[in-house]
Design an enzyme around this catalytic site. Structure first.
Site, short mmCIF file in Angstrom:
data_model
loop_
_atom_site.label_atom_id
_atom_site.label_comp_id
_atom_site.label_asym_id
_atom_site.label_seq_id
_atom_site.Cartn_x
_atom_site.Cartn_y
_atom_site.Cartn_z
N ASN A 11 12.97 -1.02 2.15
CA ASN A 11 13.75 -1.33 0.95
C ASN A 11 12.75 -1.58 -0.18
O ASN A 11 12.10 -2.63 -0.21
CB ASN A 11 14.61 -2.57 1.22
CG ASN A 11 15.31 -3.08 -0.03
OD1 ASN A 11 15.37 -2.38 -1.05
ND2 ASN A 11 15.82 -4.29 0.04
N TRP A 12 12.63 -0.63 -1.07
CA TRP A 12 11.65 -0.76 -2.16
C TRP A 12 12.14 -1.69 -3.27
O TRP A 12 11.39 -2.00 -4.18
CB TRP A 12 11.34 0.63 -2.75
CG TRP A 12 10.39 1.45 -1.93
CD1 TRP A 12 10.02 1.23 -0.63
CD2 TRP A 12 9.68 2.63 -2.34
NE1 TRP A 12 9.12 2.19 -0.22
CE2 TRP A 12 8.91 3.06 -1.25
CE3 TRP A 12 9.64 3.37 -3.53
CZ2 TRP A 12 8.08 4.19 -1.31
CZ3 TRP A 12 8.82 4.50 -3.60
CH2 TRP A 12 8.05 4.91 -2.49
N LYS A 13 13.40 -2.09 -3.20
CA LYS A 13 13.98 -2.94 -4.26
C LYS A 13 13.72 -2.32 -5.63
O LYS A 13 13.69 -1.10 -5.74
CB LYS A 13 13.44 -4.36 -4.16
CG LYS A 13 13.48 -4.92 -2.73
CD LYS A 13 13.23 -6.39 -2.66
CE LYS A 13 13.15 -6.82 -1.21
NZ LYS A 13 13.23 -8.24 -1.02
N HIS A 96 23.09 -6.63 0.39
CA HIS A 96 21.80 -7.32 0.48
C HIS A 96 21.94 -8.71 -0.14
O HIS A 96 22.65 -8.88 -1.14
CB HIS A 96 20.73 -6.50 -0.24
CG HIS A 96 19.35 -7.01 0.03
ND1 HIS A 96 18.84 -8.12 -0.59
CD2 HIS A 96 18.38 -6.57 0.87
CE1 HIS A 96 17.61 -8.34 -0.15
NE2 HIS A 96 17.31 -7.41 0.74
N GLU A 98 20.12 -10.36 -2.02
CA GLU A 98 19.76 -10.44 -3.44
C GLU A 98 20.95 -10.02 -4.31
O GLU A 98 21.14 -10.55 -5.41
CB GLU A 98 18.51 -9.59 -3.72
CG GLU A 98 17.26 -10.26 -3.13
CD GLU A 98 16.10 -9.33 -2.86
OE1 GLU A 98 16.11 -8.17 -3.31
OE2 GLU A 98 15.16 -9.78 -2.18
N GLU A 166 19.37 -10.54 7.98
CA GLU A 166 18.26 -10.94 7.13
C GLU A 166 18.46 -12.39 6.68
O GLU A 166 19.21 -12.64 5.71
CB GLU A 166 18.18 -10.05 5.89
CG GLU A 166 17.98 -8.59 6.18
CD GLU A 166 17.35 -7.89 5.00
OE1 GLU A 166 16.23 -7.39 5.14
OE2 GLU A 166 17.96 -7.86 3.91
N GLY A 172 10.79 -12.19 1.89
CA GLY A 172 9.70 -12.30 0.92
C GLY A 172 8.95 -13.62 0.97
O GLY A 172 8.18 -13.92 0.06
N SER A 211 10.32 -10.62 6.04
CA SER A 211 8.88 -10.84 6.26
C SER A 211 8.34 -10.11 7.50
O SER A 211 7.42 -10.59 8.16
CB SER A 211 8.57 -12.33 6.35
OG SER A 211 8.86 -12.97 5.11
N GLY A 232 11.03 -5.06 3.38
CA GLY A 232 10.87 -5.04 1.93
C GLY A 232 9.42 -4.81 1.55
O GLY A 232 8.93 -3.68 1.54
N GLY A 233 8.71 -5.89 1.24
CA GLY A 233 7.35 -5.81 0.70
C GLY A 233 6.43 -4.88 1.48
O GLY A 233 5.68 -4.09 0.88
#
Ligand code: PEP
Length: 248
Positions: A11-13, A96, A98, A166, A172, A211, A232-233
């Site tokens: 997920n590149w957000k 998600h 977010e 999640e 993150g 994470s 993600g990251g």
């Protein structure tokens, strides 16, 4: 339960310009040279879906990060499920945390988006997860079960889809639940799927997200009921994402 092929999705957000396609190209080249034991997906920002799927669509499944529940209309700034599919997407992340937090998305909103995604031929990845306060109050399983009951739509019967557990506090942050905590929630997610979809709820992969890194991927991916990862990251750099993919 016997699990099918695992699914690892990046997920590149809201990260990624044209120049960053080089990372996806490097990932695609590595997977072409030595195929993954897992299905691999990347969900870039909507602006890169078409370019990404043209560049790596044969080795990496491309996805959106959200879609509107309506097929078309006066919804300035929104993207429909059919538009994602038209651009080359096969997957779409829905609900998600977010978006639940920043855009006020409810379980009912997520279920409506699931219906739209299925109608457009996309494979939804439905996200659920508790906050730190809910975890500390001992409510994680209850909260996730409630999100599952509200976010999973009957449209998923007979369809390919995934769920991503999640924990909000793990996204993150570098914090990770214990394997026992992950397994307990994944078992509750499976029970909710079976309660809602019957036998169709037995096989969908339940991804863990929050994470995940090359250094912790193997133990998480081999935990009971973990059918893959939403990353993600660590999905932004081909080398890190490959380290996770190769941990399957
Ligand atoms: C995510 O946002 O879906 C996620 C899992 O992020 P990270 O891997 O950076 O914690």
């Amino acid at each position: 339960m016997k699990q099918s092929v695992k699914l690892i999705v990046g997920n590149w957000k809201m990260n990624g310009l044209g120049a960053d396609l080089a990372e996806a190209l490097a990932l695609g080249a590595a997977l072409q040279a030595s195929p993954a034991r897992a299905r691999v997906g990347v969900c870039p920002p909507a602006t890169l879906i078409e370019r990404l799927s043209r560049a790596v669509g044969n080795t990496i499944e491309v996805g959106g990060q959200d879609c509107h529940a309506e097929p078309a209309g006066a919804f300035t700034g929104s993207v429909s499920a059919a538009m994602l599919a038209d651009a080359g997407a096969k997957l779409v992340i829905l609900g998600h945390s977010e978006r639940r937090a920043a855009c006020g998305e409810t379980d009912a909103d997520v279920a409506a988006k699931v219906d739209a995604a299925v109608a457009a031929g996309l494979e939804p990845i439905v996200c659920v997860g508790e906050t730190l306060a809910q975890r500390e109050a001992g409510e994680a399983v209850e909260v996730v079960s409630r999100q599952m009951a509200g976010s999973v739509s009957d449209a998923l019967k007979g369809q390919a889809f995934a769920v991503a557990y999640e924990p909000v506090w793990a996204i993150g942050t570098g914090l990770i639940p214990t394997l026992e905590q992950i397994e307990a929630v994944h078992r509750a997610v499976r029970a909710a799927l079976i309660a809602r979809l019957g036998d169709d709820g037995r096989t969908a992969p339940i991804l863990y997200g929050g994470s995940v890194k090359p250094s912790n991927a193997a133990e998480i991916l081999h935990a009971a009921e973990v059918g893959g990862a939403l990353v993600g990251g660590a999905s932004l750099k081909a080398e890190d994402f490959l380290g996770i993919i190769r941990a399957v």
